[in-house]
Design an enzyme around this catalytic site. Structure first.
Site, mmCIF file in Angstrom:
data_model
loop_
_atom_site.group_PDB
_atom_site.id
_atom_site.type_symbol
_atom_site.label_atom_id
_atom_site.label_comp_id
_atom_site.label_asym_id
_atom_site.label_seq_id
_atom_site.Cartn_x
_atom_site.Cartn_y
_atom_site.Cartn_z
ATOM 1 C CB CYS A 291 -18.716 73.623 67.552
ATOM 2 S SG CYS A 291 -17.604 72.339 68.129
ATOM 3 C CG HIS B 268 -16.941 65.204 76.129
ATOM 4 N ND1 HIS B 268 -16.129 64.164 76.501
ATOM 5 C CD2 HIS B 268 -16.145 66.288 76.126
ATOM 6 C CE1 HIS B 268 -14.916 64.610 76.714
ATOM 7 N NE2 HIS B 268 -14.884 65.893 76.490
ATOM 8 C CG HIS C 99 -11.167 67.666 73.661
ATOM 9 N ND1 HIS C 99 -12.036 68.716 73.676
ATOM 10 C CD2 HIS C 99 -11.859 66.590 74.112
ATOM 11 C CE1 HIS C 99 -13.213 68.289 74.113
ATOM 12 N NE2 HIS C 99 -13.134 67.007 74.373
ATOM 13 C CB CYS D 167 -10.760 72.469 67.269
ATOM 14 S SG CYS D 167 -11.580 73.989 66.820
ATOM 15 C CD GLU E 249 -9.794 73.417 75.162
ATOM 16 O OE1 GLU E 249 -10.897 73.052 74.726
ATOM 17 O OE2 GLU E 249 -9.545 74.582 75.496
ATOM 18 C CB THR F 119 -12.115 76.539 73.753
ATOM 19 O OG1 THR F 119 -12.286 75.122 73.866
ATOM 20 C CG2 THR F 119 -10.759 76.869 73.195
ATOM 21 C CB SER G 280 -20.611 67.421 77.148
ATOM 22 O OG SER G 280 -20.751 68.739 76.700
ATOM 23 C CB SER H 291 -20.557 67.524 72.484
ATOM 24 O OG SER H 291 -21.282 67.856 73.650
#
Ligand code: SF4
Length: 293
Positions: free
Chosen positions: A13, A41, A75, A97, A131, A167, A224, A268
């Site tokens: 992403c 991850h 994160h 992010c 996160e 998220t 992940s 990821s």
């Protein structure tokens, strides 16, 4: 003949691309870089960056460093981490992010109002996920983290509630938790749609992709959350979906009598790794087709 296709809706992403770009820029200048926690991850991508000179450290190791470059991954980090990095006058590259930063801001504002109106801040996510740790920090650790349905017993349903999601959680799971809370709530309830669109839009697209294949290799990292969510969605529609960390996890016997093979991955999963899996599958298919194996 056979076909092997990599889903166009797989791979990093923009939050992860941004963090890795920042890391590579520093490493390509032959500078030493310390990254707090796994940058992504995915073990294979970490190994690649470590081979370029990146060092993964726990946050407390930053206390031993001075005048070094330290990167925070996508994160996000709690306030204490920023303070620790500052002590040694280190140069901080903050790759949190922007979507996570916006969510942190939203939670901080909701928390400040919650003090006035006695409401509760609920975060749906994994307690130990970095996160979530940083999100909870925005509530001075007074928020309630809900990992699974039984955790809703920690909520006082007589008080107002505001709920947010990590998220990368599965939209369906979040919706189910919110429905349960809605049913029990005896006061005002605000549900915030905070699952990243880069994640929520992928589930359906990967399911459509998986339905058209005879075998699907889902390439992801064992740590992940996004990989686990997307893999289970693919598996729901195609029982011949296999979770692999690299081409070494492939059992080629599965490929016998198959002609349509799909490869997909999480936010990821690096593109180069899916390509490597594709090359491996291609060479196995060639051998199967020629009757060598
Ligand atoms: S999944 Fe979304 S929120 Fe998380 S790092 Fe990627 S772009 Fe950012």
């Amino acid at each position: 003949m056979y076909s092997i296709e990599i889903s166009s809706d797989s791979g990093f992403c923009f939050g992860v691309i941004n963090a890795i770009d920042k890391a590579e820029t520093i490493l390509n200048n032959n500078e030493t870089l310390y990254c707090v926690g796994d940058i992504v991850h995915n073990e294979q991508e970490i190994k690649r960056l470590e081979s370029m000179g990146m060092n993964i450290i726990p946050i407390d190791d930053s206390l031993k460093l001075s005048n070094q470059t330290i990167l925070f991954r996508a994160h996000g980090e709690p306030k204490a981490s920023y303070n620790k990095v500052k002590i040694g006058k280190n140069n901080l590259i903050d790759a949190t992010c922007p979507i996570v930063l916006a969510l942190q801001d939203k939670i901080a504002k909701a928390y400040s109002s919650s003090i006035k109106n006695n409401s509760q801040i609920i975060i749906f996510g994994k307690k130990t996920h970095p996160e979530v740790i940083a999100l909870l920090d925005k509530t001075e650790n007074n928020g309630i983290v809900i990992e699974q349905i039984n955790d809703i017993d920690f909520i006082d349903f007589l008080k107002p509630i505001e709920i947010f999601s990590q998220t990368t959680k599965a939209p369906k799971e979040y919706q189910e938790i919110c429905e349960k809370i809605k049913f029990k709530s005896k006061n005002t309830l605000k549900i915030h749609d905070t699952i990243c669109k880069q994640v929520s839009s992928r589930g359906e697209k990967l399911q459509e992709f998986s339905k058209t294949k005879e075998v699907v290799y889902f390439v992801g990292g064992a740590k992940s959350s996004n990989s686990k969510v997307l893999f289970s969605l693919c598996k729901q529609v195609n029982s011949n979906t296999y979770f692999i960390e690299s081409e070494r996890d492939i059992d080629s016997k599965i490929l016998y009598n198959k002609t349509k093979i799909g490869i997909c991955g999480a936010t990821s999963t690096p593109q180069w790794l899916m390509q490597k899996v594709m090359q491996f599958v291609d060479s196995e298919m060639k051998q199967i087709m020629s009757g060598i194996t």
